[in-house]
Scaffold this motif. Structure first.
Motif, short mmCIF file in Angstrom:
data_model
loop_
_atom_site.label_atom_id
_atom_site.label_comp_id
_atom_site.label_asym_id
_atom_site.label_seq_id
_atom_site.Cartn_x
_atom_site.Cartn_y
_atom_site.Cartn_z
N SER A 1 0.85 -1.19 0.00
CA SER A 1 0.00 0.00 0.00
C SER A 1 0.88 1.24 0.00
O SER A 1 1.91 1.30 0.68
N ASP B 1 -1.54 -0.79 -3.75
CA ASP B 1 -2.83 -0.81 -3.07
C ASP B 1 -3.04 0.51 -2.34
O ASP B 1 -2.10 1.27 -2.10
N ASN C 1 -4.97 1.97 1.25
CA ASN C 1 -5.65 1.63 2.50
C ASN C 1 -6.74 2.63 2.85
O ASN C 1 -7.41 2.48 3.87
#
Length: 310
Positions: free
Chosen positions: A183, A213, A215
């Motif tokens: 992330s 990614d 969060n």
């Protein structure tokens, strides 16, 4: 004074009327469709990403909303821009009088900042409105094609876009192996606070394109309320990205004051020595093809995949 409350002097307006060239195309944009002149030569741009588009095909605007700070554009585009342009003030409230005095034959404005002034700008010159501030990376590239059509250089812009996409694909091939399952979060920070760029933002889309990614979680209905979200240290600790990328507009900034806080020290990125500082102007303000390539080059270094890495 806000754009929509300012008046254009009739004498200045009269000077610009008749200066426009023969109409060559109808350009669809955020506020409708505008008949633009053939091969406009005097273009005023009111957002930084529009500079990026013009210089990509070797064109210099006659007027730029540079926030009364030429370094914001000259540090990246100066080799092409030179001194053959005039500041029209800030992006939020550019001077309509200065714009009119430049006798433009095309104005390129931003949806978020200038929609309220669209009718007034259109009295000065044919105006197209694009969503630079609110759009993501993919929308920014699509806007380049619209600008290419508007300035009468669709082939040159198509070629530059193709070159850009090839460049970004090459960057992505090197970054993605290091981004899988990781992330990453970008934000800008000044003396007052931290502002994270959400997944729908320009940089959020770029990070996702490279395989990182996020969060950050959306609000009700799976929608993010804003692209740029003021964030406390407590909220940052809940997001807790593996990599935290910060652009500082002031030194010291708000995040510098958090350095001794237990919540800051407990961040995964802090514990993993994965807090990285980048040039805020390049990452957050410019939002064009050149800017995206600069961002990608920074990400290569951040993940250790630059020329000295794998």
């Amino acid at each position: 004074m806000p754009l929509n409350r300012r008046l254009i002097l009739p004498l200045i307006l009269a000077t610009t009327l008749g200066a426009h060239m023969a109409v060559s195309a109808d350009i669809s944009h955020e506020m409708g469709t505008t008949a633009v002149p053939a091969d406009p030569e005097r273009v005023v741009v009111l957002e930084f990403s529009f500079i990026d588009a013009l210089v990509s095909v070797g064109m210099v605007p006659v007027g730029i909303a540079d926030d009364n700070n030429p370094d914001r554009v000259m540090t990246v585009y100066g080799d092409i821009l030179g001194d053959a342009w005039t500041s029209v003030g800030t992006r939020k409230t550019p001077s309509l009088e200065i714009i009119a005095s430049l006798a433009p034959d095309l104005i390129i404005a931003d949806k978020t900042r200038h929609s309220a002034a669209y009718d007034t700008l259109s009295q000065i010159a044919p105006t197209i409105v694009l969503d630079s501030l609110g759009g993501d990376y993919h929308a920014s590239v699509a806007q380049m094609a619209v600008i290419g059509e508007a300035i009468g250089q669709p082939e040159a812009m198509t070629a530059r876009i193709a070159e850009h996409k090839a460049t970004m694909t090459a960057f992505a091939e090197r970054i993605r192996p290091h981004a899988a399952g990781v992330s990453a979060q970008f934000g800008v920070t000044n003396a007052d606070g931290l502002y994270l760029h959400a997944p729908p933002s320009y940089n959020g889309a770029l990070l996702a394109m490279f395989g990182f990614d996020s969060n950050m979680t959306p609000g009700e209905g799976g929608v993010y309320e804003r692209n740029y979200i003021e964030t406390t240290l407590e909220q940052l600790s809940e997001i807790d990205p593996d990599i935290l990328i910060l652009g500082e507009y002031t030194d010291p900034s708000a995040t510098d004051t958090w350095a001794g806080e237990p919540l800051w020290q407990a961040l995964t990125a802090v514990e993993g020595d994965a807090v990285h500082y980048v040039v805020a102007n390049n990452w957050s303000r410019l939002r064009g093809m050149v800017a995206a390539e600069l961002t990608a080059a920074d990400l290569l270094k951040i993940v250790g995949a630059d020329e000295s890495g794998s």
